[in-house]
Design a protein around this motif. Structure first.
Motif, PDB file in Angstrom:
ATOM      1  N   ASP A 249       0.810  -1.216   0.000  1.00 41.55           N
ATOM      2  CA  ASP A 249       0.000   0.000   0.000  1.00 41.55           C
ATOM      3  C   ASP A 249       0.846   1.270   0.000  1.00 41.55           C
ATOM      4  OD1 ASP A 249      -2.573  -1.149  -0.059  1.00 41.55           O
ATOM      5  OD2 ASP A 249      -2.491  -1.567   2.095  1.00 41.55           O
ATOM      6  N   GLU A 250       1.970   1.249   0.683  1.00 40.35           N
ATOM      7  CA  GLU A 250       2.791   2.460   0.769  1.00 40.35           C
ATOM      8  C   GLU A 250       3.179   2.957  -0.614  1.00 40.35           C
ATOM      9  OE1 GLU A 250       6.875   4.138   2.911  1.00 40.35           O
ATOM     10  OE2 GLU A 250       6.403   1.998   2.959  1.00 40.35           O
ATOM     11  N   LEU A 251       3.665   2.070  -1.471  1.00 47.88           N
ATOM     12  CA  LEU A 251       4.067   2.483  -2.812  1.00 47.88           C
ATOM     13  C   LEU A 251       2.862   2.672  -3.724  1.00 47.88           C
ATOM     14  CD1 LEU A 251       6.180   3.096  -4.943  1.00 47.88           C
ATOM     15  CD2 LEU A 251       6.403   0.628  -5.366  1.00 47.88           C
ATOM     16  N   ARG A 252       1.878   1.774  -3.606  1.00 45.86           N
ATOM     17  CA  ARG A 252       0.737   1.873  -4.530  1.00 45.86           C
ATOM     18  C   ARG A 252      -0.081   3.137  -4.276  1.00 45.86           C
ATOM     19  NH1 ARG A 252      -4.599  -0.408  -6.047  1.00 45.86           N
ATOM     20  NH2 ARG A 252      -4.430  -0.856  -8.283  1.00 45.86           N
ATOM     21  N   ASP A 253      -0.094   3.628  -3.057  1.00 48.02           N
ATOM     22  CA  ASP A 253      -0.758   4.903  -2.792  1.00 48.02           C
ATOM     23  C   ASP A 253      -0.187   6.008  -3.686  1.00 48.02           C
ATOM     24  OD1 ASP A 253      -2.363   3.802  -0.858  1.00 48.02           O
ATOM     25  OD2 ASP A 253      -1.310   4.704   0.850  1.00 48.02           O
ATOM     26  N   GLU A 254       1.122   5.943  -3.941  1.00 49.51           N
ATOM     27  CA  GLU A 254       1.780   6.952  -4.771  1.00 49.51           C
ATOM     28  C   GLU A 254       1.566   6.696  -6.253  1.00 49.51           C
ATOM     29  OE1 GLU A 254       6.326   8.506  -5.822  1.00 49.51           O
ATOM     30  OE2 GLU A 254       5.986   7.092  -4.188  1.00 49.51           O
ATOM     31  N   LEU A 255       1.653   5.437  -6.656  1.00 50.37           N
ATOM     32  CA  LEU A 255       1.585   5.103  -8.089  1.00 50.37           C
ATOM     33  C   LEU A 255       0.158   5.069  -8.611  1.00 50.37           C
ATOM     34  CD1 LEU A 255       4.220   2.218  -8.378  1.00 50.37           C
ATOM     35  CD2 LEU A 255       4.542   4.671  -8.797  1.00 50.37           C
ATOM     36  N   VAL A 256      -0.761   4.604  -7.795  1.00 55.08           N
ATOM     37  CA  VAL A 256      -2.161   4.447  -8.203  1.00 55.08           C
ATOM     38  C   VAL A 256      -3.036   5.072  -7.114  1.00 55.08           C
ATOM     39  CG1 VAL A 256      -3.920   2.805  -8.983  1.00 55.08           C
ATOM     40  CG2 VAL A 256      -1.496   2.253  -9.287  1.00 55.08           C
ATOM     41  N   PRO A 257      -3.344   6.361  -7.220  1.00 52.06           N
ATOM     42  CA  PRO A 257      -3.995   7.070  -6.114  1.00 52.06           C
ATOM     43  C   PRO A 257      -5.305   6.458  -5.625  1.00 52.06           C
ATOM     44  CG  PRO A 257      -3.092   8.649  -7.670  1.00 52.06           C
ATOM     45  CD  PRO A 257      -2.908   7.294  -8.293  1.00 52.06           C
ATOM     46  N   ILE A 258      -6.003   5.715  -6.463  1.00 53.78           N
ATOM     47  CA  ILE A 258      -7.241   5.066  -6.020  1.00 53.78           C
ATOM     48  C   ILE A 258      -6.964   4.102  -4.871  1.00 53.78           C
ATOM     49  CG2 ILE A 258      -7.107   3.122  -7.626  1.00 53.78           C
ATOM     50  CD1 ILE A 258     -10.300   4.980  -6.634  1.00 53.78           C
ATOM     51  N   ASN A 259      -5.696   3.703  -4.700  1.00 51.55           N
ATOM     52  CA  ASN A 259      -5.334   2.783  -3.627  1.00 51.55           C
ATOM     53  C   ASN A 259      -5.577   3.395  -2.254  1.00 51.55           C
ATOM     54  OD1 ASN A 259      -3.947   0.018  -3.330  1.00 51.55           O
ATOM     55  ND2 ASN A 259      -2.866   1.285  -1.813  1.00 51.55           N
ATOM     56  N   THR A 260      -5.621   4.723  -2.182  1.00 51.07           N
ATOM     57  CA  THR A 260      -5.924   5.345  -0.898  1.00 51.07           C
ATOM     58  C   THR A 260      -7.367   5.098  -0.493  1.00 51.07           C
ATOM     59  OG1 THR A 260      -6.515   7.469  -1.914  1.00 51.07           O
ATOM     60  CG2 THR A 260      -4.203   7.144  -1.287  1.00 51.07           C
ATOM     61  N   ARG A 261      -8.179   4.670  -1.450  1.00 48.77           N
ATOM     62  CA  ARG A 261      -9.577   4.360  -1.164  1.00 48.77           C
ATOM     63  C   ARG A 261      -9.807   2.849  -1.082  1.00 48.77           C
ATOM     64  NH1 ARG A 261     -14.002   8.096  -3.925  1.00 48.77           N
ATOM     65  NH2 ARG A 261     -12.571   9.519  -2.875  1.00 48.77           N
TER      66      ARG A 261
END
Length: 376
Positions: A249-261
């Motif tokens: 999640d730490e990296l994917r939050d940056e690469l794919v912003p929908i991951n924050t949801r």
């Protein structure tokens, strides 16, 4: 399911835009007959137009000789309105890859790519003008969302490719579209209704549709979990492609912003449920970025995440050498790191393929579509 962050993400197109003209490809067979009745003609006229559009691939009204000469122009204008105009066509791979820039009725621009391989032809289609998902390594995502496309506009990209193939206008002679991938501009599941309408038109038996196999259609998503769940219930066995790009999640939050949801776990779990219900293997899309997401330990973590749902062959990893975009800090992985990533995944029993990059020199490859009238 609660948001992990208040980050604003664009799921809906801007309000106040005019809708595209209603096209035969937007309508079910029953709705086409209703439309014919509104026009004061028998329902079988809609069937005739469907046959011209989907089966004969005709775009010249003068060739529709089974329609009354006095009504032909009005019928075509009403049920087969012009949805998009080609502005530019670029070729690569000795003509086997063809990228088309389309201008839509309201001036919005999108791109589609036809790719001819030995034994098959794949159309990569756009589902939105622009994209609201804001992935920083993707040219389309950096341009923002202009609007959703209609089912008719999506289908027209495929029909245009089918016409070109039927007429022998693509290198290699006559042919037919065998595969469609919703991997062009836009997030397909953010335009769910139109995308599913297009899928139905593509798979409806000829002459109601193009008569394609659902197994030849791939719908991609960055992980809109509620829509993945909805797709699971549709009963149409398309291939689902989850653009993951990071296993944490730490990296994917940056690469794919929908991951924050919707987190990695939530997205992968939804994809697993799709595979479990449809018995269709899910494709995990993973763009390889040098020193960002290509570390060996991340390959191990990705394998652990995927195999935690079972090792019954529900998933296949599709590694994508990152394609360059203007001004981007992101670059493709070193070949040695890519090979090690593959080795690590396969060692843990995860089938893995490195995608054959097509059309990179015409900005027609994955993540490069920007629909610029000035660019390549």
């Amino acid at each position: 399911m609660t948001d992990r962050s208040p980050l604003p993400l664009v799921f809906d197109e801007p309000r106040g835009r005019k809708k595209p003209p209603r096209h035969l490809a937007d309508l079910t067979p029953a709705e086409r007959k209703e439309r014919a009745a509104e026009l004061g003609v028998p329902g079988f006229r809609a069937n005739q137009l469907s046959a011209h559009y989907f089966a004969r691939l005709v775009d010249d009204p003068e060739q529709m000789t089974d329609l009354p000469a006095g009504q032909r122009a009005d019928l075509v204008r009403a049920l087969l309105p012009e949805l998009m105009t080609p502005l530019r066509t670029l070729e690569a791979d000795k003509g086997a890859t063809v990228k088309t820039l389309w201008k839509l009725f309201d001036g919005a621009m999108v791109e589609s790519v036809l790719m001819r391989y030995p034994g098959r032809v794949t159309m990569c289609v756009s589902s939105q003008a622009g994209c609201g998902m804001a992935c920083p390594f993707c040219a389309t995502g950096q341009g923002g969302l202009q609007r959703n496309m209609s089912a008719g506009e999506i289908v027209e990209q495929v029909v245009a490719g089918a016409r070109a193939l039927a007429r022998g206008d693509v290198a290699g002679g006559e042919g037919r579209v065998s595969n469609v991938v919703f991997m062009g501009m836009g997030e397909p599941l953010a335009n769910y209704k139109a995308v599913m309408g297009a899928v139905r038109r593509l798979t409806d038996p000829t002459p109601d549709g193009l008569g394609m196999s659902a197994r030849g259609i791939t719908v991609s998503t960055v992980g809109l979990v509620p829509r993945i769940n909805q797709l699971t219930e549709e009963g149409i066995p398309v291939t689902l492609a989850l653009s993951l790009h990071a296993p944490d999640d730490e990296l994917r939050d940056e690469l794919v912003p929908i991951n924050t949801r919707y987190s990695v776990h939530e997205s992968v779990e939804a994809a697993w449920h799709y595979a479990e219900r449809t018995k269709r293997r899910v494709s995990i899309e993973y763009a390889m970025m040098r020193d960002i997401n290509d570390q060996a330990w991340r390959a191990d973590l990705l394998a652990d995440v995927l195999t935690s749902y079972g090792d019954w062959g529900w998933v296949h990893v599709n590694l994508i050498p990152l394609n360059p975009t203007p001004g981007s800090k992101w670059t493709a992985s070193d070949p040695e790191d890519e090979r090690e990533f593959v080795r690590r995944l396969e060692a843990k029993g995860v089938p893995t393929t490195v995608r054959d990059t097509r059309g990179q020199d015409i900005d027609g490859a994955c993540g490069q579509l920007a629909a610029s009238p000035d660019g390549g």
